[in-house]
Design an enzyme around this catalytic site. Sequence first.
Site, short mmCIF file in Angstrom:
data_model
loop_
_atom_site.label_atom_id
_atom_site.label_comp_id
_atom_site.label_asym_id
_atom_site.label_seq_id
_atom_site.Cartn_x
_atom_site.Cartn_y
_atom_site.Cartn_z
N THR A 181 0.68 -1.68 0.11
CA THR A 181 -0.07 -0.21 -0.04
C THR A 181 1.28 1.34 0.33
O THR A 181 1.41 1.54 0.13
CB THR A 181 -0.62 0.03 1.07
OG1 THR A 181 -1.73 -1.34 1.56
CG2 THR A 181 -1.50 1.46 1.60
N ARG A 208 -13.95 -7.62 -1.34
CA ARG A 208 -13.30 -7.48 0.91
C ARG A 208 -13.05 -6.11 0.47
O ARG A 208 -12.06 -5.71 -0.38
CB ARG A 208 -12.03 -8.76 0.73
CG ARG A 208 -10.76 -7.81 1.61
CD ARG A 208 -10.11 -6.96 1.61
NE ARG A 208 -9.06 -6.68 2.57
CZ ARG A 208 -8.17 -6.43 2.68
NH1 ARG A 208 -7.48 -5.65 1.69
NH2 ARG A 208 -7.30 -5.66 3.86
N VAL A 209 -12.67 -5.29 1.16
CA VAL A 209 -12.68 -4.23 1.57
C VAL A 209 -11.28 -4.27 2.69
O VAL A 209 -12.05 -4.32 3.96
CB VAL A 209 -13.63 -2.83 1.84
CG1 VAL A 209 -12.70 -1.33 1.94
CG2 VAL A 209 -14.32 -2.31 0.84
N GLY A 210 -10.11 -3.24 2.88
CA GLY A 210 -9.66 -3.51 3.54
C GLY A 210 -9.49 -2.64 4.59
O GLY A 210 -10.03 -1.71 5.07
N ASP A 211 -8.66 -2.08 5.45
CA ASP A 211 -8.46 -0.71 6.51
C ASP A 211 -8.23 0.77 5.52
O ASP A 211 -8.24 1.86 5.50
CB ASP A 211 -6.73 -1.09 7.19
CG ASP A 211 -5.74 -0.57 6.62
OD1 ASP A 211 -5.26 -2.00 5.34
OD2 ASP A 211 -4.74 0.39 6.56
N THR A 230 0.31 1.43 7.01
CA THR A 230 0.10 0.12 6.17
C THR A 230 -0.14 -0.91 7.05
O THR A 230 1.09 -0.99 7.57
CB THR A 230 1.84 0.58 5.45
OG1 THR A 230 1.32 -0.48 4.39
CG2 THR A 230 2.26 0.97 5.40
N GLY A 233 -4.29 -4.93 7.08
CA GLY A 233 -5.64 -4.58 7.13
C GLY A 233 -6.63 -4.62 7.87
O GLY A 233 -7.27 -3.73 8.59
#
Length: 303
Positions: A181, A208-211, A230, A233
Site C-alpha cells: 500500500t 473485500r475492503v481493508g483498512d 500500511t 489491513g
Amino acid sequence: MQVLVHGGAGGVPNEPEPRQAVLERAADAGSERSDPVDAVEAAVSILESSPRFNAGVGSAVQSDGEIRTDAGIMTDDRAVGAVCSMPNVEHALAVARVVMEETPHGFVSGEHAVALADRYGIETGVDLWSDRTRDRWGDLECPANDGAPGDELEWIRDRYGRADPDGRRNDGRAGDLDHDTVGAVALDGDGLAAATSTGGRWLALAGRVGDVPQVGCGFYCSPAAAVSATGAGEDIARVTLSRRVASHAEGGLEAQAAADLAIEEFAELTGSTAGVIVLDARGNAGLAFNSQAMQTARATRST
C-alpha cells in the site's frame, strides 16, 4: 512544504533501489505543491502509476480475478473522502478527493465511485495488470469463478495475502504478506493532509475492503497530526491504527514517539505487522514499523 511518503510495510523487496527512486520522485513532486491536499495527491499519483507498488497499476488481484482499488484522504479540519472496490481506476486517490470536495458524503463505493470518477474527468477503464501480477496470477490453478463465494472462500483460505504464487516467502518459509500500500502526509506550515491508496491484498475474497479507505484506520488527519498506515489491513482496522497515532500526538507526543507507541500497541494487541508515517503540526516527522522492511522518502521545499 514538507512531504513524507511510504511504499508499504512488509517483506524486504527484491529490488529496493528502483522502488526507492520512485518514492523519492513522489516526495519531490508533492513538495513542489503549495497546498497539502495537492501535495499528497501529487505524490500518491506517482506511486499509483508505478507497477512496483500495490496501488493503481500493479494492484493485487482478488479471488475472482479482478483488480479493485481503494483510497482515502483527510485534512486537518477533518474534511474526508474515501472510495473502495473500483475496477479499472488507476488514480483512486483522485476519486477520493472528489468525494471530499464535491459531494456531501465521506465514502462512495464500487460502480458508483467509478461513475463519479467519469463525471469529474478521472480516467476509468484502465488496465491495472502489471507483468508481476500477470505472472503471479497465471501461476495459480484458479478454479472456475462462477460467482459462488463459498467456493472462492475455500480456495483462498490458505492463499490470502501470500507474497508469492506458491504462498511462500523469499526465505522459503510460509506466511509472508503483500503490504505494498502507498501513502503520503504533508504539512505546509498552516495545514496538514493525509492520504493512502491501495490495490488491496493478494487473493482477498472478491469485494473485500481493508483498512485503507476506512477513516482512522488506513489514514487520519487532525489539527495535531497527519497519518498514513500500511500493513495487515484487518488488524489495522481492529485497532484504528492511524487514529491511535494521531491521538498520541494530540496528547503531546512528538511524531516519532507517537508512531513508536502506536506500533508497539498494535503489535501487542494483534500480533501482526504494520507501519505508519506521521507529520505533526510542529513539523516533526515520524515513521515506525514492525515488519521486515518499510521504504519511505521525505522532501521539504520552501513555498
